[in-house]
Scaffold this active site. Structure first.
Site, PDB file in Angstrom:
ATOM      1  N   THR A  45       0.797  -1.262  -0.026  1.00  0.00           N
ATOM      2  CA  THR A  45      -0.042  -0.009  -0.033  1.00  0.00           C
ATOM      3  C   THR A  45       0.826   1.373  -0.087  1.00  0.00           C
ATOM      4  O   THR A  45       0.048   2.408  -0.264  1.00  0.00           O
ATOM      5  CB  THR A  45      -0.910   0.173   1.330  1.00  0.00           C
ATOM      6  OG1 THR A  45      -0.097  -0.036   2.502  1.00  0.00           O
ATOM      7  CG2 THR A  45      -1.846  -1.046   1.075  1.00  0.00           C
ATOM      8  N   CYS A  46       2.059   1.027   0.662  1.00  0.00           N
ATOM      9  CA  CYS A  46       2.978   2.326   0.401  1.00  0.00           C
ATOM     10  C   CYS A  46       3.174   2.832  -0.835  1.00  0.00           C
ATOM     11  O   CYS A  46       3.452   3.928  -0.966  1.00  0.00           O
ATOM     12  CB  CYS A  46       4.123   2.163   1.489  1.00  0.00           C
ATOM     13  SG  CYS A  46       5.286   0.844   0.976  1.00  0.00           S
ATOM     14  N   TYR A  47       3.362   1.826  -1.916  1.00  0.00           N
ATOM     15  CA  TYR A  47       3.667   2.431  -3.040  1.00  0.00           C
ATOM     16  C   TYR A  47       2.418   1.950  -4.065  1.00  0.00           C
ATOM     17  O   TYR A  47       2.600   2.215  -5.317  1.00  0.00           O
ATOM     18  CB  TYR A  47       4.801   1.419  -3.495  1.00  0.00           C
ATOM     19  CG  TYR A  47       6.021   1.645  -2.809  1.00  0.00           C
ATOM     20  CD1 TYR A  47       6.839   2.747  -2.552  1.00  0.00           C
ATOM     21  CD2 TYR A  47       6.352   0.460  -2.103  1.00  0.00           C
ATOM     22  CE1 TYR A  47       7.782   2.857  -1.967  1.00  0.00           C
ATOM     23  CE2 TYR A  47       7.634   0.550  -1.246  1.00  0.00           C
ATOM     24  CZ  TYR A  47       8.317   1.808  -1.110  1.00  0.00           C
ATOM     25  OH  TYR A  47       9.512   1.732  -0.463  1.00  0.00           O
TER      26      TYR A  47
END
EC number: 2.3.2.26
Length: 638
Positions: free
Chosen positions: A606-608
């Site tokens: 989710t961070c990318y």
């Protein structure tokens, strides 16, 4: 005008002289009342604008091109330059309405010589005549007012494009400043008269014509110079000083720029402090340049309360980093998104009784009977502020009225209709009832009943409300008192705790630039889904490309999903099922191939916004994606 068609040169010359006379224009087109007399005063212009338009429309015909040319020259060289700051009487002010109706002013060829000078003449008016013109504008037809707004909006765009190529920069700034100030004057009139929606003043092209970040920094520095009482370094106009022309996307860029600026200042302050501590051999007193929260998944609320309590207001301005106890994931954005998601989900749990959910609208509002400490509401306010500050959308089902209150906009009956449709419709029926027997029909008094955990309590809307019946003469006061109780009195302390937390992070003048609906979209994103655009903007890595068979099958399967399943996928991949205020164009997902076998599920980072997807061979195998999206919480979120 019929006379003109067969007129000789002498008559024509006489008419040209009349067209050059301010007194002639002011004395024409009178709006005669029933008794045959015209009336002009600070509230009423006493002019028939329809007749004005007929004359100008006639002059625009080819047969009268000479007269139009002469009238235009007269406006340019005589009428407009000679308009005084203080007209001799109110009747002499009709010229401002008359000239605004001239179609030539809407032609870009005459922006510099006619339209902008007219704006400057209006801005030169002394206080009292300026107020008179405001009064007249507030009474004019909505379509006429709207045309005036659009004309000066077009001039701003013209000056930012063609104007810079043909004019000296100092003139461009002067003309833009005058145009924006006139729009600002019209905007203030519109706030009272409500001729057009507030977004009719927006100039969408601004974001493409101006670097909003750079413009905001200039505006910020100019404000700092004024506060320090030092002479400004540059005098060029800044569009951020006129936020009513900026749409939600431009304002969001301003807020994010402000957040980055505040973060940089906070980080620089911490680094400077740390250098001083090293020089004084006190390294243990060093400050972290980030706002770091250490939390445990099974104690999210208590840990978040503990962590945020120890930080100062300045610390809250630092970039946020979240560390889950016992996990090694580096927070590049995804962990923070998951933190917001899980924490707010727990805080909204009905077991705490902090909020009530309306069954008709599924929207939340503060409970007027809860048993948790007020600092919990303060925490939610801080979390919402941090979400905006760190450009993260969160899933909060609050009505628009919450954001109205944060911006000091009074709630209305429409807000109750959104939160509680049944109650809102009932109050509307009370207001719309045409009979005189309101008291007998509705049997209401200035008190309402509320049920708490099986017990019924009577709440008086005004002192002694149980003894005051609602009748035709006081029903508006009843509705006002009802709205005041629901949105203010009953939740005063809880809302106060929430707003103080929110404003601690996200307060200041920058917030006041937003409309309530825009602020709401900043917090929770929006649901203007455009799945085709998401596919168009997708990026591929490894063996994948837009033409790869697995990728093509993936999108075919995805577009077959119902809306709720698509939103679940969005939540699985990005940490939120809503999209940022900038729209799908700003949401870029990445799909990369992996060497994993087909029986493995996709993995989301989710961070990318990154999806690791095995090279599936069939649509049936791809449909197993739904198993992954249903297990998003704590599922490979790194």
């Amino acid at each position: 005008m019929k006379l003109l068609e067969g007129s000789d040169s002498g008559i024509t010359n006489d008419i040209i002289l009349l067209l050059s006379s301010t007194a002639c224009w002011n004395a024409s087109f009178l709006d005669l009342s029933d008794d045959g007399h015209f009336k002009t005063n600070p509230k009423i212009p006493g002019i028939d604008l329809r007749s004005v338009r007929v004359v100008f429309d006639t002059l625009m015909k080819p047969a009268f091109s000479r007269l139009l040319e002469q009238a235009t020259k007269s406006f340019e060289s005589l009428l407009i330059p000679q308009l005084p700051p203080s007209p001799p009487d109110v009747e002499a002010m009709r010229i401002y309405l008359i000239l605004s109706e001239c179609p030539v002013l809407q032609d870009s060829k005459y922006y510099i010589t006619l339209t902008i000078p007219l704006a400057m003449a209006i801005l030169r008016l002394d206080t009292n005549p300026s107020k008179v013109l405001d009064n007249w504008w507030s009474l004019m037809d909505c379509s006429v007012f709207s045309r005036l707004v659009e004309m000066y909006k077009s001039i701003v765009v013209f000056l930012l494009t063609s104007g810079k190529a043909v004019l000296i920069p100092v003139f461009v700034d002067s003309y833009i400043s005058a145009t924006l100030k006139l729009l600002e004057k019209l905007h203030k009139v519109n706030q009272k008269a409500q001729h057009v929606e507030y977004n009719r003043f927006y100039i969408p092209d601004i974001s493409n014509l101006v670097d909003i970040q750079e413009d905001y920094l200039k505006w910020f520095l100019s404000k700092a110079e004024i506060k320090m009482r030092s002479p400004p370094v540059q005098s060029s106009v800044t569009l951020c000083a006129y936020p009513f022309i900026l749409n939600a996307q431009a304002k969001t860029t301003m807020l994010q720029t402000d957040a980055e600026l505040q973060m940089q200042m906070a980080v620089s302050g911490a680094n400077l402090h740390n250098v001083f501590m090293l020089l004084t051999l006190e390294p243990l007193l060093a400050r972290n340049p980030f706002l770091v929260l250490h939390v445990r998944r099974d104690h999210l609320v208590s840990d978040a309360l503990r962590e945020l309590t120890i930080y100062s207001d300045i610390d809250l301005k630092k970039p946020l980093k979240v560390i889950f106890d016992g996990e090694e994931a580096v927070d590049a954005g995804g962990v923070t998104k998951e933190f917001f998601l899980l924490l707010l989900k727990e805080l909204m749990d009905p077991v705490y009784g902090m909020f009530t959910q309306n069954t008709d609208s599924n929207l939340l509002w503060f409970s007027d009977k809860c048993f948790v400490e007020h600092n919990w509401f303060h925490l939610i306010g801080i979390i919402c502020g941090l979400a905006i500050y760190n450009s993260t959308v969160v899933d909060l089902h609050f009505p628009l009225v919450l954001y109205k209150k944060l911006l000091d906009v009074c709630p209305s009956l429409e807000d109750l209709k959104e939160l509680s449709p049944t109650e809102g419709r009932s109050l509307q029926q009370l207001l719309d009832y045409e009979g005189d027997d309101v008291e007998e029909t509705f049997c209401l008094n200035f008190a309402i009943t509320r049920e708490y955990y099986g017990l019924t309590e009577v709440k008086e809307l005004v002192p002694g409300g149980e003894n005051i019946s609602v009748h035709k003469g006081n029903r508006e006061e009843f509705v006002e008192a009802y709205l005041n109780y629901v949105f203010s009195d009953s939740v005063k302390e809880l809302y106060s705790a929430f707003s103080s937390g929110f404003l601690k992070v996200c307060g200041g003048k920058i917030l006041s630039l937003f409309q309530p609906s825009e602020l709401m979209a900043m917090v929770v994103g929006n649901n203007n889904y455009n799945w085709e655009e998401m596919e168009k903007n997708a990026v591929y890595k490894g063996e994948y490309s837009a033409s790869h068979p697995t990728v093509k099958m993936f999108w075919e399967v995805f577009h077959e999903f119902p809306l709720e399943k698509k939103k679940q996928f969005l939540l699985f991949l990005t940490g939120s099922d809503r999209i940022p205020i900038h729209g799908m164009a700003s949401l870029r997902i990445i799909i990369q191939s992996t060497a994993a076998e087909e029986h493995y599920l996709p993995v989301a980072h989710t961070c990318y916004n990154l999806l690791d997807m095995p090279r599936y061979q069939t649509k049936d195998t791809l449909r197993r994606l739904t198993q992954a999206v249903e297990q998003y919480e704590g599922f490979s979120l790194v």
